[in-house]
Design a protein around this motif. Structure first.
Motif, PDB file in Angstrom:
ATOM      1  N   ALA A  37      30.897  41.828  36.040  1.00 20.95           N
ATOM      2  CA  ALA A  37      29.766  40.983  35.663  1.00 20.95           C
ATOM      3  C   ALA A  37      28.867  41.678  34.644  1.00 20.95           C
ATOM      4  CB  ALA A  37      28.964  40.604  36.908  1.00 20.95           C
ATOM      5  N   ALA A  38      28.643  42.978  34.832  1.00 18.83           N
ATOM      6  CA  ALA A  38      27.792  43.735  33.911  1.00 18.83           C
ATOM      7  C   ALA A  38      28.403  43.818  32.518  1.00 18.83           C
ATOM      8  CB  ALA A  38      27.550  45.139  34.457  1.00 18.83           C
ATOM      9  N   PHE A  39      29.721  43.862  32.447  1.00 18.92           N
ATOM     10  CA  PHE A  39      30.424  44.024  31.175  1.00 18.92           C
ATOM     11  C   PHE A  39      30.935  42.696  30.611  1.00 18.92           C
ATOM     12  CE2 PHE A  39      31.881  48.717  32.003  1.00 18.92           C
ATOM     13  CZ  PHE A  39      30.563  49.112  31.954  1.00 18.92           C
ATOM     14  N   ALA A  40      30.569  41.583  31.215  1.00 24.32           N
ATOM     15  CA  ALA A  40      31.158  40.293  30.856  1.00 24.32           C
ATOM     16  C   ALA A  40      30.894  39.888  29.411  1.00 24.32           C
ATOM     17  CB  ALA A  40      30.643  39.204  31.799  1.00 24.32           C
ATOM     18  N   GLU A  41      29.787  40.350  28.823  1.00 24.70           N
ATOM     19  CA  GLU A  41      29.434  39.934  27.463  1.00 24.70           C
ATOM     20  C   GLU A  41      29.853  40.941  26.401  1.00 24.70           C
ATOM     21  OE1 GLU A  41      25.293  38.924  27.459  1.00 24.70           O
ATOM     22  OE2 GLU A  41      25.504  37.518  29.124  1.00 24.70           O
ATOM     23  N   LEU A  42      30.624  41.931  26.770  1.00 19.55           N
ATOM     24  CA  LEU A  42      31.112  42.898  25.782  1.00 19.55           C
ATOM     25  C   LEU A  42      32.134  42.231  24.866  1.00 19.55           C
ATOM     26  CD1 LEU A  42      31.644  46.114  27.960  1.00 19.55           C
ATOM     27  CD2 LEU A  42      29.720  45.580  26.451  1.00 19.55           C
ATOM     28  N   PRO A  43      32.274  42.745  23.648  1.00 16.14           N
ATOM     29  CA  PRO A  43      33.246  42.143  22.722  1.00 16.14           C
ATOM     30  C   PRO A  43      34.681  42.313  23.188  1.00 16.14           C
ATOM     31  CG  PRO A  43      32.316  44.166  21.809  1.00 16.14           C
ATOM     32  CD  PRO A  43      31.515  43.847  23.030  1.00 16.14           C
ATOM     33  N   ALA A  44      35.560  41.481  22.651  1.00 16.73           N
ATOM     34  CA  ALA A  44      36.967  41.505  23.057  1.00 16.73           C
ATOM     35  C   ALA A  44      37.645  42.807  22.697  1.00 16.73           C
ATOM     36  CB  ALA A  44      37.709  40.325  22.420  1.00 16.73           C
ATOM     37  N   ASP A  45      37.096  43.524  21.710  1.00 18.75           N
ATOM     38  CA  ASP A  45      37.681  44.798  21.295  1.00 18.75           C
ATOM     39  C   ASP A  45      36.775  45.975  21.670  1.00 18.75           C
ATOM     40  OD1 ASP A  45      35.606  44.276  19.558  1.00 18.75           O
ATOM     41  OD2 ASP A  45      36.712  44.809  17.740  1.00 18.75           O
ATOM     42  N   ALA A  46      36.069  45.858  22.778  1.00 18.90           N
ATOM     43  CA  ALA A  46      35.097  46.882  23.187  1.00 18.90           C
ATOM     44  C   ALA A  46      35.751  48.232  23.404  1.00 18.90           C
ATOM     45  CB  ALA A  46      34.381  46.437  24.469  1.00 18.90           C
ATOM     46  N   ARG A  47      34.945  49.276  23.162  1.00 22.01           N
ATOM     47  CA  ARG A  47      35.363  50.652  23.419  1.00 22.01           C
ATOM     48  C   ARG A  47      34.569  51.151  24.626  1.00 22.01           C
ATOM     49  NH1 ARG A  47      34.137  54.319  20.117  1.00 22.01           N
ATOM     50  NH2 ARG A  47      36.050  55.537  20.224  1.00 22.01           N
ATOM     51  N   ILE A  48      35.295  51.612  25.644  1.00 23.01           N
ATOM     52  CA  ILE A  48      34.695  51.972  26.929  1.00 23.01           C
ATOM     53  C   ILE A  48      34.878  53.462  27.188  1.00 23.01           C
ATOM     54  CG2 ILE A  48      34.563  51.438  29.395  1.00 23.01           C
ATOM     55  CD1 ILE A  48      34.055  49.024  27.565  1.00 23.01           C
ATOM     56  N   LEU A  49      33.784  54.111  27.572  1.00 25.27           N
ATOM     57  CA  LEU A  49      33.804  55.528  27.943  1.00 25.27           C
ATOM     58  C   LEU A  49      33.771  55.631  29.464  1.00 25.27           C
ATOM     59  CD1 LEU A  49      33.469  58.583  27.274  1.00 25.27           C
ATOM     60  CD2 LEU A  49      30.993  58.165  27.183  1.00 25.27           C
ATOM     61  N   CYS A  50      34.770  56.286  30.052  1.00 25.57           N
ATOM     62  CA  CYS A  50      34.822  56.502  31.497  1.00 25.57           C
ATOM     63  C   CYS A  50      34.545  57.981  31.763  1.00 25.57           C
ATOM     64  CB  CYS A  50      36.181  56.106  32.070  1.00 25.57           C
ATOM     65  SG  CYS A  50      36.570  54.346  31.902  1.00 25.57           S
ATOM     66  N   VAL A  51      33.349  58.278  32.236  1.00 27.47           N
ATOM     67  CA  VAL A  51      32.912  59.659  32.440  1.00 27.47           C
ATOM     68  C   VAL A  51      33.248  60.084  33.869  1.00 27.47           C
ATOM     69  CG1 VAL A  51      30.970  61.253  32.356  1.00 27.47           C
ATOM     70  CG2 VAL A  51      31.027  59.273  30.815  1.00 27.47           C
ATOM     71  N   GLY A  52      33.960  61.208  34.002  1.00 22.79           N
ATOM     72  CA  GLY A  52      34.430  61.612  35.321  1.00 22.79           C
ATOM     73  C   GLY A  52      35.444  60.612  35.835  1.00 22.79           C
ATOM     74  N   ALA A  53      36.443  60.319  35.014  1.00 19.83           N
ATOM     75  CA  ALA A  53      37.381  59.229  35.296  1.00 19.83           C
ATOM     76  C   ALA A  53      38.221  59.461  36.537  1.00 19.83           C
ATOM     77  CB  ALA A  53      38.294  59.006  34.084  1.00 19.83           C
ATOM     78  N   GLY A  54      38.380  60.707  36.946  1.00 18.14           N
ATOM     79  CA  GLY A  54      39.183  60.987  38.133  1.00 18.14           C
ATOM     80  C   GLY A  54      40.613  60.504  37.962  1.00 18.14           C
ATOM     81  N   THR A  55      41.129  59.795  38.960  1.00 15.42           N
ATOM     82  CA  THR A  55      42.491  59.274  38.882  1.00 15.42           C
ATOM     83  C   THR A  55      42.546  57.927  38.181  1.00 15.42           C
ATOM     84  OG1 THR A  55      42.281  58.317  41.097  1.00 15.42           O
ATOM     85  CG2 THR A  55      43.233  60.522  40.944  1.00 15.42           C
ATOM     86  N   GLY A  56      41.400  57.433  37.712  1.00  9.70           N
ATOM     87  CA  GLY A  56      41.396  56.268  36.827  1.00  9.70           C
ATOM     88  C   GLY A  56      41.251  54.917  37.486  1.00  9.70           C
ATOM     89  N   ALA A  57      40.603  54.837  38.645  1.00  8.28           N
ATOM     90  CA  ALA A  57      40.509  53.560  39.360  1.00  8.28           C
ATOM     91  C   ALA A  57      39.772  52.507  38.545  1.00  8.28           C
ATOM     92  CB  ALA A  57      39.823  53.767  40.708  1.00  8.28           C
ATOM     93  N   GLU A  58      38.579  52.859  38.015  1.00 11.58           N
ATOM     94  CA  GLU A  58      37.836  51.847  37.270  1.00 11.58           C
ATOM     95  C   GLU A  58      38.479  51.569  35.918  1.00 11.58           C
ATOM     96  OE1 GLU A  58      35.414  55.648  36.241  1.00 11.58           O
ATOM     97  OE2 GLU A  58      36.586  54.857  37.921  1.00 11.58           O
ATOM     98  N   LEU A  59      39.104  52.595  35.330  1.00 18.07           N
ATOM     99  CA  LEU A  59      39.804  52.398  34.070  1.00 18.07           C
ATOM    100  C   LEU A  59      40.921  51.374  34.243  1.00 18.07           C
ATOM    101  CD1 LEU A  59      40.931  55.289  31.699  1.00 18.07           C
ATOM    102  CD2 LEU A  59      42.323  53.276  32.064  1.00 18.07           C
ATOM    103  N   ALA A  60      41.727  51.533  35.296  1.00 26.82           N
ATOM    104  CA  ALA A  60      42.834  50.607  35.546  1.00 26.82           C
ATOM    105  C   ALA A  60      42.318  49.196  35.785  1.00 26.82           C
ATOM    106  CB  ALA A  60      43.650  51.084  36.744  1.00 26.82           C
ATOM    107  N   HIS A  61      41.254  49.077  36.561  1.00 25.74           N
ATOM    108  CA  HIS A  61      40.682  47.757  36.842  1.00 25.74           C
ATOM    109  C   HIS A  61      40.254  47.067  35.557  1.00 25.74           C
ATOM    110  CE1 HIS A  61      38.266  44.715  38.967  1.00 25.74           C
ATOM    111  NE2 HIS A  61      37.388  44.907  37.991  1.00 25.74           N
ATOM    112  N   LEU A  62      39.514  47.780  34.715  1.00 30.26           N
ATOM    113  CA  LEU A  62      39.001  47.185  33.491  1.00 30.26           C
ATOM    114  C   LEU A  62      40.114  46.909  32.477  1.00 30.26           C
ATOM    115  CD1 LEU A  62      35.777  49.358  33.109  1.00 30.26           C
ATOM    116  CD2 LEU A  62      35.872  46.928  33.727  1.00 30.26           C
ATOM    117  N   ALA A  63      41.062  47.822  32.373  1.00 30.76           N
ATOM    118  CA  ALA A  63      42.138  47.656  31.393  1.00 30.76           C
ATOM    119  C   ALA A  63      43.023  46.459  31.715  1.00 30.76           C
ATOM    120  CB  ALA A  63      42.984  48.926  31.332  1.00 30.76           C
ATOM    121  N   GLN A  64      43.292  46.235  32.975  1.00 28.22           N
ATOM    122  CA  GLN A  64      44.158  45.124  33.360  1.00 28.22           C
ATOM    123  C   GLN A  64      43.499  43.766  33.121  1.00 28.22           C
ATOM    124  OE1 GLN A  64      45.025  46.287  37.390  1.00 28.22           O
ATOM    125  NE2 GLN A  64      46.482  47.859  36.755  1.00 28.22           N
TER     126      GLN A  64
END
Length: 231
Positions: A37-64
């Motif tokens: 919901a917080a990122f819903a208005e980002l552009p279709a080609d947005a660039r996202i920084l994942c700080v302390g990404a760990g094993t990538g849980a939020e990265l995988a969620h957002l990328a999919q």
């Protein structure tokens, strides 16, 4: 705990990290739903920084859910980052990712990001000035108006409420198949190695680091989350 000790700790946990915390997945799922919901208005080609990404849980969620987004995963633990990289390859979005091994201050500030995530990271920075500077480092890498979704363990540890929350939190950890010894180590770590501060103090550090007044959007037990935009 020093940065090198913290890195070594997560290196040791990387291979079994996701399995260890599998039973707490509902908390992450709720957090990710609200980040959508917080990122819903980002552009279709947005660039996202994942700080302390760990094993990538939020990265995988957002990328999919956002096939046009590009990601930079920053993680000091090489072992955790390798798990993240392999998961991205299996899921088919590794070509949209840059994997940066190191702390945030080793990432160049060029080419600003549209948004950033930072989940359960700043709590390991015990010095207040350094913690504020950490948030400033994120702000420096965001476009003006860029969005930060962050979370940390937070509570007033001197309050009666903290004891209630901590007891319930440790019960949840025990139910997630952590051994009694591991739960005891976690309780001690919260007192010694984790900067558990009142939520308003964490929000003040975020604001002092270059963001508009953070908006609380999430709480699950001791975890609090904030939305912030770069000034």
């Amino acid at each position: 705990m020093s940065p090198d000790e913290l890195k070594a700790l997560f290196d040791q946990q990387a291979a079994h990290y996701d399995a260890q915390w599998a039973k707490t997945q509902p908390i992450r799922s709720c957090l990710h739903l609200l980040v959508d919901a917080a990122f819903a208005e980002l552009p279709a080609d947005a660039r996202i920084l994942c700080v302390g990404a760990g094993t990538g849980a939020e990265l995988a969620h957002l990328a999919q859910r956002n096939p046009g987004w590009q990601f930079t995963a920053v993680e000091p633990s090489g072992a955790m980052l390798q798990v993240c990289r392999e998961a991205a390859k299996r899921a088919g979005f590794a070509s949209r990712c840059r994997f940066h091994e190191g702390y945030l201050d080793t990432l160049p500030t060029a080419a600003p990001f549209d948004a950033a995530t930072c989940f359960l990271v700043s709590q390991f920075i015990l010095d207040a000035a350094e913690r504020t500077a950490f948030f400033q480092g994120i702000a420096d890498r965001l476009k003006p108006g860029g969005v930060l979704a962050s979370s940390d363990l937070a509570s007033d540890v001197t309050s009666p409420e903290y004891e209630v929350l901590l007891r319930a939190w440790m019960n949840m950890m025990a139910a997630a198949d952590l051994s009694p010894e591991a739960v005891d180590r976690m309780r001690k770590a919260y007192a010694q190695d984790v900067g558990v501060l009142p939520p308003q103090q964490v929000a003040a550090m975020i604001a002092a680091g270059g963001f508009e007044k953070p908006v609380p959007f999430f709480q699950a037990g001791l975890i609090h989350g904030w939305w912030s935009t770069r000034r």
